[in-house]
Design a protein around this motif. Structure first.
Motif, short mmCIF file in Angstrom:
data_model
loop_
_atom_site.label_atom_id
_atom_site.label_comp_id
_atom_site.label_asym_id
_atom_site.label_seq_id
_atom_site.Cartn_x
_atom_site.Cartn_y
_atom_site.Cartn_z
N VAL A 48 0.84 -1.19 0.00
CA VAL A 48 0.00 0.00 0.00
C VAL A 48 0.87 1.24 0.00
CG1 VAL A 48 -0.14 0.31 2.50
CG2 VAL A 48 -2.11 0.93 1.09
N GLY A 49 0.25 2.39 -0.27
CA GLY A 49 0.95 3.67 -0.23
C GLY A 49 0.40 4.61 -1.27
N VAL A 50 0.32 5.89 -0.92
CA VAL A 50 -0.13 6.93 -1.85
C VAL A 50 0.87 8.07 -1.73
CG1 VAL A 50 -1.98 8.48 -2.53
CG2 VAL A 50 -2.54 6.27 -1.50
N ILE A 51 1.81 8.14 -2.67
CA ILE A 51 2.96 9.05 -2.57
C ILE A 51 3.60 8.78 -1.20
CG2 ILE A 51 3.82 11.35 -3.08
CD1 ILE A 51 1.08 12.12 -4.17
N GLY A 52 3.69 9.78 -0.34
CA GLY A 52 4.29 9.55 0.98
C GLY A 52 3.32 9.04 2.01
N TRP A 53 2.03 9.19 1.76
CA TRP A 53 1.02 8.78 2.74
C TRP A 53 0.98 7.26 2.88
CZ3 TRP A 53 -0.57 12.96 5.15
CH2 TRP A 53 -0.73 14.17 4.47
N ILE A 54 0.92 6.79 4.08
CA ILE A 54 0.63 5.41 4.48
C ILE A 54 1.54 4.38 3.82
CG2 ILE A 54 -1.22 4.74 2.84
CD1 ILE A 54 -2.87 4.02 5.41
N THR A 55 2.74 4.79 3.45
CA THR A 55 3.71 3.92 2.80
C THR A 55 4.52 3.14 3.85
OG1 THR A 55 3.91 5.33 0.85
CG2 THR A 55 5.77 3.88 1.33
N PRO A 56 4.56 1.81 3.78
CA PRO A 56 5.36 1.01 4.72
C PRO A 56 6.84 1.02 4.30
CG PRO A 56 4.18 -0.44 3.23
CD PRO A 56 3.76 0.95 2.88
N ASP A 57 7.44 2.17 4.44
CA ASP A 57 8.76 2.40 3.87
C ASP A 57 9.85 1.54 4.51
OD1 ASP A 57 9.80 4.07 1.74
OD2 ASP A 57 11.12 4.96 3.26
N ALA A 58 9.75 1.31 5.82
CA ALA A 58 10.76 0.50 6.49
C ALA A 58 10.76 -0.93 5.96
CB ALA A 58 10.51 0.50 8.00
N LEU A 59 9.58 -1.46 5.64
CA LEU A 59 9.49 -2.83 5.12
C LEU A 59 10.08 -2.91 3.71
CD1 LEU A 59 5.91 -3.85 6.31
CD2 LEU A 59 8.10 -4.66 7.21
N LEU A 60 9.73 -1.95 2.85
CA LEU A 60 10.26 -1.97 1.49
C LEU A 60 11.77 -1.77 1.48
CD1 LEU A 60 7.37 0.06 -0.15
CD2 LEU A 60 7.93 -2.34 -0.63
N ALA A 61 12.26 -0.89 2.35
CA ALA A 61 13.71 -0.67 2.46
C ALA A 61 14.41 -1.92 2.97
CB ALA A 61 14.00 0.51 3.37
N GLY B 161 13.44 -12.20 -8.48
CA GLY B 161 12.34 -12.47 -9.40
C GLY B 161 10.97 -12.19 -8.84
N LEU B 162 10.83 -11.09 -8.08
CA LEU B 162 9.55 -10.78 -7.44
C LEU B 162 8.62 -10.03 -8.39
CD1 LEU B 162 10.72 -9.60 -3.89
CD2 LEU B 162 9.99 -11.89 -4.60
N THR B 163 7.34 -10.28 -8.21
CA THR B 163 6.30 -9.46 -8.83
C THR B 163 5.76 -8.52 -7.76
OG1 THR B 163 5.62 -11.07 -10.50
CG2 THR B 163 3.97 -9.47 -9.80
N PHE B 164 5.75 -7.22 -8.05
CA PHE B 164 5.24 -6.23 -7.10
C PHE B 164 3.92 -5.68 -7.61
CE2 PHE B 164 9.71 -6.25 -5.95
CZ PHE B 164 9.65 -6.22 -4.56
N TYR B 165 2.97 -5.58 -6.69
CA TYR B 165 1.64 -5.05 -7.02
C TYR B 165 1.39 -3.83 -6.14
CZ TYR B 165 -3.31 -4.88 -8.19
OH TYR B 165 -4.54 -4.48 -8.65
N PHE B 166 1.38 -2.66 -6.76
CA PHE B 166 1.13 -1.40 -6.05
C PHE B 166 -0.15 -0.78 -6.61
CE2 PHE B 166 5.78 -1.89 -5.92
CZ PHE B 166 6.06 -1.65 -4.58
N PRO B 167 -1.26 -0.80 -5.87
CA PRO B 167 -2.48 -0.18 -6.40
C PRO B 167 -2.34 1.29 -6.74
CG PRO B 167 -2.97 -1.56 -4.52
CD PRO B 167 -1.48 -1.45 -4.58
N CYS B 168 -1.36 1.95 -6.10
CA CYS B 168 -1.12 3.37 -6.36
C CYS B 168 0.37 3.62 -6.26
CB CYS B 168 -1.88 4.22 -5.34
SG CYS B 168 -1.72 6.00 -5.60
N GLY B 169 0.84 4.74 -6.84
CA GLY B 169 2.24 5.11 -6.72
C GLY B 169 2.63 5.22 -5.26
N THR B 170 3.60 4.43 -4.83
CA THR B 170 3.93 4.25 -3.41
C THR B 170 5.27 4.88 -3.10
OG1 THR B 170 2.64 2.21 -3.29
CG2 THR B 170 4.32 2.53 -1.61
#
Length: 535
Positions: free
Chosen positions: A35-48, A62-71
């Protein structure tokens, strides 16, 4: 419920863990939704943390990433840009991409480079489809069926949402159902979900008291669990189980496998915490937000004149989202008059002030909130009769493009759903771009330097929305507003209806358009001089 979650529940064990322990659960070849909408509600520590693991070990690959919105913002909250690593990211499906230049470095996001250089399989879906698709995954349905997006870049006849040539699989199908054409988005499993909330207890019940939008957090959790996958939540703090009213826990712990605490997580870009985004407090209809003088402000002033009290009005990312700030600057929201306007965005806040730039998506001083998926139910149901959106290109056939142009690949965001379901459309932006400079003196607009890039083109690079066709076939009304001219769209094309004082309609408007079928209204009006006042 997964086995690990069931054991945690029966043994009373905490689900709290470190970032490293959480991202170790991701396996090579997994599909990861975040999840994430620009900087809002982005789980940045997990992605980092996931990116760090790959850089140090080569896994998971070889991961597939699914982002409903620009994160993420690709700056201090990097979001999807963390995992934009060749070999780590095999495929990405996103409702939008974060594309602007970093003001500190002058560079575009790394993910944009991977797309431009054809290093990954990249797909762009309209955000409405990307949100509603999650609901179909969650209910184990065959896929999402919709008319929205027909004859746009998402339609297989126009590319099927593919942004790179490596993206060979057809993830969107055009089908006929009961004699009518639709777009169909087949479901596929999601293995891991990264979501973010404000607070968790040890069982993983999540609340969002410090988050001004919820986006697709719940739907990602539901979808991943329906696939037998693992849901990992990032939160700012942990509280004792049972210490909050049940209504505050918007995601139950049975949907959450692991919880990572990041006490430093930002509310959004450049905002550590600002309670005005949460509502629930008195407001006098004023803020310190102001627009710098220039062509964008002229456009916003003219667009603001299309907004009507009592009409639910939705604003897209870009120049159009500046219009509410004009109403604020000019005092139209004071004395309780802000309650006369119902401003919203595709991400669910209602009331208050729509923000622009990096703070777009949440409103200041909102009165109500829908999650992102439900908001698109509202949009698709015709709940927003007036829409103000940006435009990057407009072509001879009456198509508007915001999804792919030049070196930019932002995708459509919520543009297609919003445009299709509104009655009155305003497309706002400068007449040219790339170095445009204007001045205003002696009651006349001056073009000091023309933009290098023309926006009225013979053929758009992408069809984000076929405006003229929908005006002709579905009775929509549409205007294009620039700093020097205003156009109406009718069944035959564009009609020039207003021109700025000091601007020659022939040499500074019509001759700079790559098509010559633009008609001039019999009574061509001058744009109001007050639109151009400095300040």
């Amino acid at each position: 419920m997964s086995g690990s979650a069931a054991n945690n529940e029966s043994n009373g064990m905490s689900k709290i863990c470190t970032v490293e322990e959480a991202v170790a659960l991701v396996k090579s070849g997994d599909s990861v939704a975040s999840v994430g909408v620009i900087g809002w509600i982005t789980p940045d520590a997990l992605l980092a943390g996931l990116a760090r693991r790959f850089k140090s070990t080569g896994d998971p690959a070889g991961l597939t990433f699914y982002f409903p919105c620009g994160t993420g913002d690709a700056m201090d909250i990097k979001g999807m840009d963390h995992v934009a690593i060749e070999g780590h990211m095999k495929r990405i499906v996103a409702g939008s991409y974060v594309n602007p230049v970093d003001p500190k470095t002058g560079k575009r996001p790394e993910l944009m480079r991977l797309i431009r250089e054809n290093r990954i399989e990249a797909y762009s879906w309209p955000i409405g489809a990307s949100m509603h698709w999650l609901r179909e995954v969650a209910r184990r349905g065959p896929g999402y069926l919709t008319k929205i997006g027909l004859d746009t870049y998402a339609d297989p006849a126009q590319g099927g949402g593919k942004f790179t040539t490596l993206a060979e699989e057809d993830l969107i199908q055009r089908v006929n159902f009961k004699g009518e054409d639709y777009l169909f988005y087949p479901t596929w499993p999601l293995n891991v979900g990264f979501i973010r909330a404000s607070t968790a207890d040890e069982f993983g019940n999540l609340s969002f008291e410090d988050e001004p939008i919820h986006s697709s957090s719940l739907q990602i959790a539901l979808a991943v669990k329906a696939c037998g996958g693992t849901v990992i939540a990032q939160v700012r703090k942990v509280v004792e189980r049972g210490s909050r009213p049940a209504a505050q826990a918007r995601i139950p712990g049975v949907l959450v496998d692991k919880v990572v605490v990041d006490a430093t997580q930002m509310m959004s870009t450049d905002v550590a915490h600002d309670s005005s985004f949460l509502g629930g407090q008195s407001w006098d209809g004023q803020t310190s937000d102001r627009l710098a003088y220039g062509a964008d402000k002229i456009v916003a002033r003219r667009a603001a004149r299309e907004i009507r009290p009592g009409v639910t009005s939705i604003f897209g990312f870009g120049a159009s989202s500046d219009a509410p700030t004009i109403l604020l600057e000019d005092g139209h929201l004071t004395g309780g008059h802000y309650r006369d306007y119902q401003f919203t965005t595709e991400h669910g806040p209602f009331g208050g002030l729509v923000m622009s730039g990096w703070q777009f998506s949440a409103n200041k001083y909102p009165e109500a909130l829908l999650d992102g998926v439900t908001q698109f139910d509202f949009i698709d149901g015709g709940g927003c009769p007036f829409a103000a959106l940006a435009f990057a290109q407009f072509d001879q056939q009456g198509n508007v493009n915001v999804s792919r142009f030049g070196v930019a690949n932002p995708g459509a965001g919520g543009f297609i759903d919003i445009a299709y379901n509104a009655t009155d459309l305003v497309f706002a932006g400068t007449f040219t771009t790339g170095g445009l400079e204007i001045g205003y003196e002696d009651g006349k607009l001056r073009i000091i330097r023309e933009g290098k890039v023309r926006k009225f083109v013979r053929r758009a690079d992408h069809i984000t929305y076929p405006v003229r066709r929908n005006v002709m076939e579905r009775g929509q009304r549409a205007k294009l507003i620039t700093e020097r001219a205003v156009f109406e769209v009718d069944a035959e094309g564009l009609v020039l209806i207003e021109v700025a004082p000091g601007i020659d309609a022939r040499s500074q408007v019509l001759d700079l358009m790559e098509f010559n079928n633009v008609r001039v209204a019999p009574e061509l009006a001058l744009m109001d001089a007050d639109l151009f006042r400095v300040g």
